[in-house]
Design a protein around this motif. Structure first.
Motif, PDB file in Angstrom:
ATOM      1  N   UNK A  70       0.850  -1.190   0.000  1.00  0.00           N
ATOM      2  CA  UNK A  70       0.000   0.000   0.000  1.00  0.00           C
ATOM      3  C   UNK A  70       0.881   1.234   0.000  1.00  0.00           C
ATOM      4  N   UNK A  71       0.584   2.152  -0.881  1.00  0.00           N
ATOM      5  CA  UNK A  71       1.398   3.355  -1.005  1.00  0.00           C
ATOM      6  C   UNK A  71       0.611   4.620  -0.706  1.00  0.00           C
ATOM      7  N   UNK A  72      -0.528   4.474  -0.058  1.00  0.00           N
ATOM      8  CA  UNK A  72      -1.309   5.664   0.290  1.00  0.00           C
ATOM      9  C   UNK A  72      -0.624   6.393   1.429  1.00  0.00           C
ATOM     10  N   UNK A  73      -1.319   7.292   2.074  1.00  0.00           N
ATOM     11  CA  UNK A  73      -0.735   8.078   3.164  1.00  0.00           C
ATOM     12  C   UNK A  73      -0.119   7.159   4.207  1.00  0.00           C
ATOM     13  N   UNK A  74       0.954   7.627   4.802  1.00  0.00           N
ATOM     14  CA  UNK A  74       1.618   6.843   5.837  1.00  0.00           C
ATOM     15  C   UNK A  74       0.687   6.703   7.032  1.00  0.00           C
ATOM     16  N   UNK A  75       0.448   5.470   7.446  1.00  0.00           N
ATOM     17  CA  UNK A  75      -0.445   5.195   8.564  1.00  0.00           C
ATOM     18  C   UNK A  75       0.280   4.452   9.669  1.00  0.00           C
ATOM     19  N   UNK A  76      -0.168   4.696  10.889  1.00  0.00           N
ATOM     20  CA  UNK A  76       0.218   3.892  12.039  1.00  0.00           C
ATOM     21  C   UNK A  76      -1.046   3.169  12.464  1.00  0.00           C
ATOM     22  N   UNK A  77      -1.031   1.846  12.386  1.00  0.00           N
ATOM     23  CA  UNK A  77      -2.203   1.046  12.700  1.00  0.00           C
ATOM     24  C   UNK A  77      -1.895   0.148  13.891  1.00  0.00           C
ATOM     25  N   UNK A  78      -2.269   0.582  15.105  1.00  0.00           N
ATOM     26  CA  UNK A  78      -2.008  -0.257  16.267  1.00  0.00           C
ATOM     27  C   UNK A  78      -2.988  -1.425  16.327  1.00  0.00           C
ATOM     28  N   UNK A  79      -2.472  -2.649  16.381  1.00  0.00           N
ATOM     29  CA  UNK A  79      -3.343  -3.820  16.450  1.00  0.00           C
ATOM     30  C   UNK A  79      -3.034  -4.698  17.656  1.00  0.00           C
ATOM     31  N   UNK A  80      -1.835  -4.581  18.209  1.00  0.00           N
ATOM     32  CA  UNK A  80      -1.472  -5.359  19.390  1.00  0.00           C
ATOM     33  C   UNK A  80      -1.172  -4.403  20.530  1.00  0.00           C
ATOM     34  N   UNK A  81      -1.170  -4.921  21.746  1.00  0.00           N
ATOM     35  CA  UNK A  81      -0.873  -4.092  22.909  1.00  0.00           C
ATOM     36  C   UNK A  81       0.519  -3.479  22.805  1.00  0.00           C
ATOM     37  N   UNK A  82       1.456  -4.187  22.188  1.00  0.00           N
ATOM     38  CA  UNK A  82       2.826  -3.674  22.041  1.00  0.00           C
ATOM     39  C   UNK A  82       2.913  -2.489  21.085  1.00  0.00           C
ATOM     40  N   UNK A  83       1.904  -2.309  20.235  1.00  0.00           N
ATOM     41  CA  UNK A  83       1.900  -1.198  19.280  1.00  0.00           C
ATOM     42  C   UNK A  83       1.526   0.137  19.927  1.00  0.00           C
ATOM     43  N   UNK A  84       0.949   0.088  21.125  1.00  0.00           N
ATOM     44  CA  UNK A  84       0.454   1.296  21.787  1.00  0.00           C
ATOM     45  C   UNK A  84       1.626   2.133  22.291  1.00  0.00           C
ATOM     46  N   UNK A 104     -20.354   9.043  31.445  1.00  0.00           N
ATOM     47  CA  UNK A 104     -19.841   7.749  30.998  1.00  0.00           C
ATOM     48  C   UNK A 104     -19.128   7.920  29.649  1.00  0.00           C
ATOM     49  N   UNK A 105     -17.996   7.260  29.491  1.00  0.00           N
ATOM     50  CA  UNK A 105     -17.195   7.378  28.262  1.00  0.00           C
ATOM     51  C   UNK A 105     -17.820   6.535  27.155  1.00  0.00           C
ATOM     52  N   UNK A 106     -18.083   7.151  26.033  1.00  0.00           N
ATOM     53  CA  UNK A 106     -18.559   6.465  24.835  1.00  0.00           C
ATOM     54  C   UNK A 106     -17.315   6.151  23.998  1.00  0.00           C
ATOM     55  N   UNK A 107     -16.781   4.933  24.168  1.00  0.00           N
ATOM     56  CA  UNK A 107     -15.507   4.593  23.528  1.00  0.00           C
ATOM     57  C   UNK A 107     -15.582   4.615  22.010  1.00  0.00           C
ATOM     58  N   UNK A 108     -16.719   4.255  21.440  1.00  0.00           N
ATOM     59  CA  UNK A 108     -16.832   4.303  19.978  1.00  0.00           C
ATOM     60  C   UNK A 108     -16.660   5.748  19.490  1.00  0.00           C
ATOM     61  N   UNK A 131     -13.007  -2.557  16.798  1.00  0.00           N
ATOM     62  CA  UNK A 131     -12.945  -1.689  17.970  1.00  0.00           C
ATOM     63  C   UNK A 131     -12.606  -2.440  19.255  1.00  0.00           C
ATOM     64  N   UNK A 132     -12.448  -3.754  19.171  1.00  0.00           N
ATOM     65  CA  UNK A 132     -12.063  -4.546  20.342  1.00  0.00           C
ATOM     66  C   UNK A 132     -10.675  -5.158  20.173  1.00  0.00           C
ATOM     67  N   UNK A 133      -9.853  -4.569  19.303  1.00  0.00           N
ATOM     68  CA  UNK A 133      -8.522  -5.141  19.114  1.00  0.00           C
ATOM     69  C   UNK A 133      -7.664  -4.881  20.350  1.00  0.00           C
ATOM     70  N   UNK A 134      -6.641  -5.679  20.577  1.00  0.00           N
ATOM     71  CA  UNK A 134      -5.826  -5.565  21.790  1.00  0.00           C
ATOM     72  C   UNK A 134      -5.205  -4.183  22.012  1.00  0.00           C
ATOM     73  N   UNK A 135      -4.894  -3.460  20.950  1.00  0.00           N
ATOM     74  CA  UNK A 135      -4.305  -2.133  21.109  1.00  0.00           C
ATOM     75  C   UNK A 135      -5.313  -1.168  21.722  1.00  0.00           C
TER      76      UNK A 135
END
Length: 150
Positions: A70-84, A104-108, A131-135
């Motif tokens: 993929x050559x679109x805009x540079x993205x940071x995609x956190x998917x694991x807890x270590x990515x945070x 109350x926090x609306x996480x979405x 929205x429930x990924x480990x990150x």
């Protein structure tokens, strides 16, 4: 393979998604024949053959498999807890403190506000669709801990 494969690169599938991940993110330096990756949308680990990673999209009928960089805009995609990162936690905390101080926090809603935020390194934060990924769960825990401890 005629291009450099490096950790953090994202590739999209050249085949229909029911046959495997639609997008993968490289997590390690490549070995002689394969490289470790994760499904960019759900964080599931996978191993990909180097020969299946392509620099350009397929043309004609020659290639129906593998993945294209993929050559679109540079993205940071956190998917694991270590990515945070601390920056991601702080950005989330700023949103929560600005919008949800006494309620109350609306996480979405928080994730929608955080998605596509530009990070200090110039990349754009891409939270994906899970929205429930480990990150994201780690970010929630860290923010709640900071709010609890003051």
């Amino acid at each position: 393979m005629s291009h450099a494969i490096t950790p953090g690169q994202t590739y999209r599938s050249n085949r229909p998604t029911p046959l495997g991940p639609a997008r993968i993110r490289i997590t390690d330096e490549p070995g002689p024949a394969s490289v470790n990756a994760v499904d960019a949308d759900n964080g599931a680990a996978c191993v990909v053959l180097i020969d299946d990673l392509h620099d350009t999209a397929p043309t004609g009928e020659a290639r129906h498999g593998g993945f294209t960089l993929e050559r679109s805009a540079a993205d940071t995609t956190p998917t694991t807890a270590d990515d945070v990162t601390d920056e991601m936690v702080q950005l989330t905390l700023d949103i929560v403190e600005g919008w949800y101080q006494d309620t109350r926090i609306d996480w979405e809603d928080v994730w929608n506000r955080l998605d596509e935020t530009e990070l200090a390194d110039g990349t754009t934060l891409d939270l994906g669709t899970d929205l429930l990924n480990p990150a994201l769960l780690k970010i929630q825990r860290e923010v709640r801990k900071i709010l609890k401890n003051g």
